[in-house]
Design a protein around this motif. Structure first.
Motif, PDB file in Angstrom:
ATOM      1  N   VAL A  23     -45.263 -37.308  75.337  1.00 13.97           N
ATOM      2  CA  VAL A  23     -44.028 -36.841  74.702  1.00 13.97           C
ATOM      3  C   VAL A  23     -43.117 -38.022  74.410  1.00 13.97           C
ATOM      4  CG1 VAL A  23     -41.917 -35.520  75.103  1.00 13.97           C
ATOM      5  CG2 VAL A  23     -44.120 -34.523  75.653  1.00 13.97           C
ATOM      6  N   THR A  24     -42.983 -38.938  75.359  1.00 12.67           N
ATOM      7  CA  THR A  24     -42.123 -40.109  75.168  1.00 12.67           C
ATOM      8  C   THR A  24     -42.627 -40.978  74.030  1.00 12.67           C
ATOM      9  OG1 THR A  24     -41.598 -40.090  77.522  1.00 12.67           O
ATOM     10  CG2 THR A  24     -41.130 -42.105  76.320  1.00 12.67           C
ATOM     11  N   GLY A  26     -44.536 -40.060  71.559  1.00 11.75           N
ATOM     12  CA  GLY A  26     -44.361 -39.306  70.323  1.00 11.75           C
ATOM     13  C   GLY A  26     -42.942 -39.358  69.800  1.00 11.75           C
ATOM     14  N   LEU A  27     -41.970 -39.215  70.689  1.00 13.66           N
ATOM     15  CA  LEU A  27     -40.566 -39.283  70.266  1.00 13.66           C
ATOM     16  C   LEU A  27     -40.191 -40.675  69.776  1.00 13.66           C
ATOM     17  CD1 LEU A  27     -38.843 -37.097  73.000  1.00 13.66           C
ATOM     18  CD2 LEU A  27     -39.209 -36.540  70.598  1.00 13.66           C
ATOM     19  N   CYS A  28     -40.742 -41.703  70.404  1.00 14.34           N
ATOM     20  CA  CYS A  28     -40.483 -43.071  69.947  1.00 14.34           C
ATOM     21  C   CYS A  28     -41.065 -43.307  68.559  1.00 14.34           C
ATOM     22  CB  CYS A  28     -41.059 -44.083  70.935  1.00 14.34           C
ATOM     23  SG  CYS A  28     -40.146 -44.179  72.475  1.00 14.34           S
ATOM     24  N   ILE A  30     -41.600 -41.020  66.251  1.00 12.22           N
ATOM     25  CA  ILE A  30     -40.767 -40.268  65.302  1.00 12.22           C
ATOM     26  C   ILE A  30     -39.471 -41.013  65.018  1.00 12.22           C
ATOM     27  CG2 ILE A  30     -39.408 -38.156  65.023  1.00 12.22           C
ATOM     28  CD1 ILE A  30     -41.678 -36.703  66.536  1.00 12.22           C
ATOM     29  N   ALA A  31     -38.842 -41.568  66.052  1.00 17.48           N
ATOM     30  CA  ALA A  31     -37.597 -42.317  65.863  1.00 17.48           C
ATOM     31  C   ALA A  31     -37.824 -43.545  64.988  1.00 17.48           C
ATOM     32  CB  ALA A  31     -37.020 -42.722  67.219  1.00 17.48           C
TER      33      ALA A  31
END
Length: 64
Positions: A23-24, A26-28, A30-31
């Motif tokens: 999740v971490t 993936g969020l990085c 996306i950012a």
């Protein structure tokens, strides 16, 4: 087994896994993609905020 022990065993049990890491990451990703794709929009947005802050600071310092 008491209700407290059942609760602690069932709901507070941690399992080894990589879900949080995925999740971490993936969020990085996306950012980073948003920063690359929306670079011009972000630049304009930040410049607008800086200009508004400068105007407000000037008005506070001059007492107008």
């Amino acid at each position: 087994m008491t209700i407290k022990n059942w609760f602690l065993k069932g709901f507070l049990h941690k399992e080894d896994g990589i879900d949080g890491i995925l999740v971490t990451v993936g969020l990085c990703i996306i950012a980073l993609l948003l920063c690359v794709v929306m670079k011009d929009s972000l630049t304009a947005f930040i410049q607008t905020i800086v200009n508004a802050l400068q105007t407000k600071a000037t008005s506070i310092l001059t007492g107008v």
